[in-house]
Design a protein around this motif. Structure first.
Motif, PDB file in Angstrom:
ATOM      1  N   HIS A  28     -12.434   9.481  12.343  1.00 55.28           N
ATOM      2  CA  HIS A  28     -11.495   8.258  11.917  1.00 55.28           C
ATOM      3  C   HIS A  28     -12.405   7.032  12.014  1.00 55.28           C
ATOM      4  CE1 HIS A  28     -11.362   7.025  16.138  1.00 55.28           C
ATOM      5  NE2 HIS A  28     -11.151   8.135  16.473  1.00 55.28           N
ATOM      6  N   LEU A  29     -11.978   6.094  11.465  1.00 54.61           N
ATOM      7  CA  LEU A  29     -12.682   4.666  11.662  1.00 54.61           C
ATOM      8  C   LEU A  29     -12.554   4.342  13.278  1.00 54.61           C
ATOM      9  CD1 LEU A  29     -11.309   2.751   8.403  1.00 54.61           C
ATOM     10  CD2 LEU A  29     -13.463   4.069   8.541  1.00 54.61           C
ATOM     11  N   GLU A  30     -13.699   3.638  13.403  1.00 54.32           N
ATOM     12  CA  GLU A  30     -13.707   3.123  14.894  1.00 54.32           C
ATOM     13  C   GLU A  30     -13.821   1.648  14.916  1.00 54.32           C
ATOM     14  OE1 GLU A  30     -14.109   5.240  17.467  1.00 54.32           O
ATOM     15  OE2 GLU A  30     -14.763   7.216  16.813  1.00 54.32           O
ATOM     16  N   ALA A  31     -13.794   1.308  15.990  1.00 57.84           N
ATOM     17  CA  ALA A  31     -13.616  -0.282  16.478  1.00 57.84           C
ATOM     18  C   ALA A  31     -15.073  -0.766  15.821  1.00 57.84           C
ATOM     19  CB  ALA A  31     -13.753  -0.486  17.904  1.00 57.84           C
ATOM     20  N   GLY A  32     -15.068  -1.798  15.019  1.00 48.84           N
ATOM     21  CA  GLY A  32     -16.350  -2.546  14.594  1.00 48.84           C
ATOM     22  C   GLY A  32     -16.548  -2.195  13.328  1.00 48.84           C
ATOM     23  N   GLU A  33     -15.444  -0.961  12.645  1.00 46.50           N
ATOM     24  CA  GLU A  33     -15.707  -0.884  11.236  1.00 46.50           C
ATOM     25  C   GLU A  33     -14.490  -1.700  10.464  1.00 46.50           C
ATOM     26  OE1 GLU A  33     -17.251   3.289  10.094  1.00 46.50           O
ATOM     27  OE2 GLU A  33     -15.792   3.594  11.581  1.00 46.50           O
ATOM     28  N   GLU A  34     -14.797  -1.657   9.185  1.00 50.60           N
ATOM     29  CA  GLU A  34     -13.586  -2.504   8.532  1.00 50.60           C
ATOM     30  C   GLU A  34     -12.570  -1.645   7.952  1.00 50.60           C
ATOM     31  OE1 GLU A  34     -13.250  -5.253   4.548  1.00 50.60           O
ATOM     32  OE2 GLU A  34     -15.176  -4.723   5.171  1.00 50.60           O
ATOM     33  N   GLY A  35     -11.288  -2.055   8.547  1.00 50.02           N
ATOM     34  CA  GLY A  35     -10.108  -1.083   7.911  1.00 50.02           C
ATOM     35  C   GLY A  35     -10.136  -1.487   6.575  1.00 50.02           C
ATOM     36  N   PRO A  36      -9.584  -0.215   5.960  1.00 55.74           N
ATOM     37  CA  PRO A  36      -9.342  -0.001   4.483  1.00 55.74           C
ATOM     38  C   PRO A  36      -8.011  -1.029   4.196  1.00 55.74           C
ATOM     39  CG  PRO A  36      -8.239   1.819   5.427  1.00 55.74           C
ATOM     40  CD  PRO A  36      -8.838   0.978   6.609  1.00 55.74           C
ATOM     41  N   ASP A  37      -8.221  -1.895   3.024  1.00 52.46           N
ATOM     42  CA  ASP A  37      -7.041  -2.490   2.349  1.00 52.46           C
ATOM     43  C   ASP A  37      -6.242  -1.327   1.777  1.00 52.46           C
ATOM     44  OD1 ASP A  37      -5.421  -4.582   2.327  1.00 52.46           O
ATOM     45  OD2 ASP A  37      -6.372  -5.817   0.885  1.00 52.46           O
ATOM     46  N   PHE A  38      -4.832  -1.470   1.352  1.00 50.78           N
ATOM     47  CA  PHE A  38      -4.203  -0.780   0.757  1.00 50.78           C
ATOM     48  C   PHE A  38      -2.987  -1.604   0.369  1.00 50.78           C
ATOM     49  CE2 PHE A  38      -3.268   0.294   5.161  1.00 50.78           C
ATOM     50  CZ  PHE A  38      -2.151   0.081   5.210  1.00 50.78           C
ATOM     51  N   THR A  39      -2.195  -1.045  -0.778  1.00 55.01           N
ATOM     52  CA  THR A  39      -1.061  -1.774  -1.172  1.00 55.01           C
ATOM     53  C   THR A  39      -0.056  -0.366  -1.027  1.00 55.01           C
ATOM     54  OG1 THR A  39      -1.864  -3.242  -2.449  1.00 55.01           O
ATOM     55  CG2 THR A  39       0.456  -2.948  -2.800  1.00 55.01           C
ATOM     56  N   ARG A  40       1.256  -0.600  -0.464  1.00 51.53           N
ATOM     57  CA  ARG A  40       2.053   0.301  -0.447  1.00 51.53           C
ATOM     58  C   ARG A  40       3.563  -0.376  -0.403  1.00 51.53           C
ATOM     59  NH1 ARG A  40      -1.409   2.837  -1.808  1.00 51.53           N
ATOM     60  NH2 ARG A  40      -2.117   4.918  -1.414  1.00 51.53           N
ATOM     61  N   PRO A  41       4.367   0.399  -0.464  1.00 53.48           N
ATOM     62  CA  PRO A  41       5.970  -0.104  -0.109  1.00 53.48           C
ATOM     63  C   PRO A  41       5.775  -0.478   1.188  1.00 53.48           C
ATOM     64  CG  PRO A  41       6.205   1.512  -1.522  1.00 53.48           C
ATOM     65  CD  PRO A  41       4.730   1.716  -1.199  1.00 53.48           C
ATOM     66  N   LEU A  42       6.250  -1.638   1.735  1.00 55.96           N
ATOM     67  CA  LEU A  42       6.366  -2.031   2.990  1.00 55.96           C
ATOM     68  C   LEU A  42       7.920  -2.056   3.201  1.00 55.96           C
ATOM     69  CD1 LEU A  42       5.050  -2.717   5.775  1.00 55.96           C
ATOM     70  CD2 LEU A  42       5.346  -5.108   5.184  1.00 55.96           C
ATOM     71  N   VAL A  43       8.577  -1.119   4.086  1.00 57.59           N
ATOM     72  CA  VAL A  43       9.699  -0.832   4.283  1.00 57.59           C
ATOM     73  C   VAL A  43      10.471  -1.498   5.384  1.00 57.59           C
ATOM     74  CG1 VAL A  43      11.683   0.979   4.293  1.00 57.59           C
ATOM     75  CG2 VAL A  43       9.501   1.302   3.079  1.00 57.59           C
ATOM     76  N   THR A  44      11.660  -2.066   5.278  1.00 55.95           N
ATOM     77  CA  THR A  44      12.242  -2.529   6.461  1.00 55.95           C
ATOM     78  C   THR A  44      13.758  -1.809   6.317  1.00 55.95           C
ATOM     79  OG1 THR A  44      13.566  -4.510   5.399  1.00 55.95           O
ATOM     80  CG2 THR A  44      11.428  -4.963   6.228  1.00 55.95           C
ATOM     81  N   ASP A  45      14.712  -1.991   7.262  1.00 55.57           N
ATOM     82  CA  ASP A  45      15.837  -1.562   7.274  1.00 55.57           C
ATOM     83  C   ASP A  45      16.729  -2.107   6.062  1.00 55.57           C
ATOM     84  OD1 ASP A  45      16.481  -4.002   8.144  1.00 55.57           O
ATOM     85  OD2 ASP A  45      17.992  -3.250   9.838  1.00 55.57           O
ATOM     86  N   GLU A  46      16.242  -3.073   5.377  1.00 53.50           N
ATOM     87  CA  GLU A  46      16.990  -3.669   4.282  1.00 53.50           C
ATOM     88  C   GLU A  46      16.520  -3.476   2.781  1.00 53.50           C
ATOM     89  OE1 GLU A  46      17.577  -7.927   5.495  1.00 53.50           O
ATOM     90  OE2 GLU A  46      19.700  -7.301   6.204  1.00 53.50           O
ATOM     91  N   PHE A  47      15.057  -3.450   2.667  1.00 54.87           N
ATOM     92  CA  PHE A  47      14.702  -3.490   1.387  1.00 54.87           C
ATOM     93  C   PHE A  47      13.186  -3.058   1.387  1.00 54.87           C
ATOM     94  CE2 PHE A  47      13.968  -7.793   2.578  1.00 54.87           C
ATOM     95  CZ  PHE A  47      12.694  -8.216   2.351  1.00 54.87           C
ATOM     96  N   TRP A  48      12.584  -2.656   0.406  1.00 51.77           N
ATOM     97  CA  TRP A  48      11.140  -2.488   0.390  1.00 51.77           C
ATOM     98  C   TRP A  48      10.617  -3.142  -0.968  1.00 51.77           C
ATOM     99  CZ3 TRP A  48      14.700   1.511  -0.159  1.00 51.77           C
ATOM    100  CH2 TRP A  48      14.671   2.040  -1.306  1.00 51.77           C
ATOM    101  N   GLU A  49       9.182  -3.721  -0.436  1.00 50.31           N
ATOM    102  CA  GLU A  49       8.373  -4.391  -1.589  1.00 50.31           C
ATOM    103  C   GLU A  49       6.946  -3.915  -1.482  1.00 50.31           C
ATOM    104  OE1 GLU A  49       8.374  -8.504  -1.334  1.00 50.31           O
ATOM    105  OE2 GLU A  49       8.170  -8.529   0.808  1.00 50.31           O
TER     106      GLU A  49
END
Lengths: 170, 105
Positions: free
Chosen positions: A14-35
């Motif tokens: 897995h990615l370790e501290a010091g590395e750049e995390g991947p950017d991604f787009t996915r539905p971000l879900v709350t208990d009311e809606f997702w976008e």
């Protein structure tokens, strides 16, 4: 905590501290809606962010982890904490609603994001199902990972006390 | 993909919709036809779980459009279509302004 049959997953690549995390787009879900939201967008809004990854919604691992975050009042920092799981937005939304969790969780049924983080786990004996390992990443505002904990067993739960200290949540 | 999603989260129009709802699709078609930037928020099929729509628009039905360009919040697809046509359509007052604001992003 009850006794569980524990499976050794072995170390994750897995990615370790010091590395750049991947950017991604996915539905971000709350208990009311997702976008659709991108991780960089969330981090830009909230600053330093904690990405909590769990096995799929419906597993007791996901339920126990979020129950524990609630119990530990991590929800007071819910704006800085964002989840990720392999489940549909409907399942995630119902889970948050039924459990009254204030968190927002990225829904990634295909589990591609976990793959890019190096924490994907194929369920042994099940076809076509992959889910994230339980994992917690600390992300700097530029998406650099500054803290990474990834489970090596199933089930395994985050070392909450250590993480609270490491992530500045005390 | 990431860049457009970031832009969408700053979009002036928020569109509360339901998956595969024909009334919502009607509004989506027009938003796309006028090339308007909007963020889609999918809500729950069950009315009882649509508190966010009730808070925003006073009703539990979708579609609902919140347009920060004009300060308008509107429900009912027929009303929304009329509004979008008169605001952003060929004879609309905001067509030029909308084009300019897109240029700023």
């Amino acid at each position: 905590m009850p006794d569980f049959e524990v499976t050794d997953l072995g170390p994750a690549d897995h990615l370790e501290a010091g590395e750049e995390g991947p950017d991604f787009t996915r539905p971000l879900v709350t208990d009311e809606f997702w976008e659709d939201r991108s991780l960089s967008d969330v981090v830009a809004d909230e600053g330093r962010t904690i990405l909590v990854c769990t096995p799929m919604i419906g597993s007791f691992v996901a339920k126990y982890i979020y129950d524990e975050l609630d119990k530990r009042s991590w929800f007071d920092r819910a704006d800085r904490i964002v989840g990720l799981t392999a489940a549909t937005p409907y399942a995630v939304s119902s889970f948050l609603d039924e459990n009254e969790h204030p968190f927002a969780i990225f829904a990634d049924p295909a589990n591609d994001v976990a793959e890019s983080l190096g924490i994907a786990h194929d369920l042994d004996g099940m076809t076509g199902i992959s889910e994230p390992r339980a994992a917690v990443f600390g992300l700097e505002p530029d998406l650099t990972i500054d803290s990474a904990w990834v489970s090596t067993e199933w089930p395994e739960f985050p070392p909450y006390d250590d993480l609270e200290s490491e992530l500045g949540l005390e | 993909m990431e860049a457009s999603a970031t832009a969408a989260s700053d979009a002036p129009i928020t569109f509360y919709r339901l998956q595969a709802c024909p009334y919502c699709e009607r509004v989506a078609r027009l938003l796309n036809e006028y090339d308007l930037e909007y963020r889609s928020r999918f809500v729950e099929p069950m009315h009882s779980r649509r508190d966010v729509v009730k808070r925003v628009a006073g009703v539990r039905s979708v579609p609902v459009v919140v347009d920060e360009n004009t300060g308008v919040t509107m429900a009912e697809s027929a009303n929304i279509v009329d509004y979008l046509e008169s605001t952003y359509g060929e004879d609309g007052q905001r067509a030029d302004a909308a084009a300019e604001s897109r240029g700023d992003d």
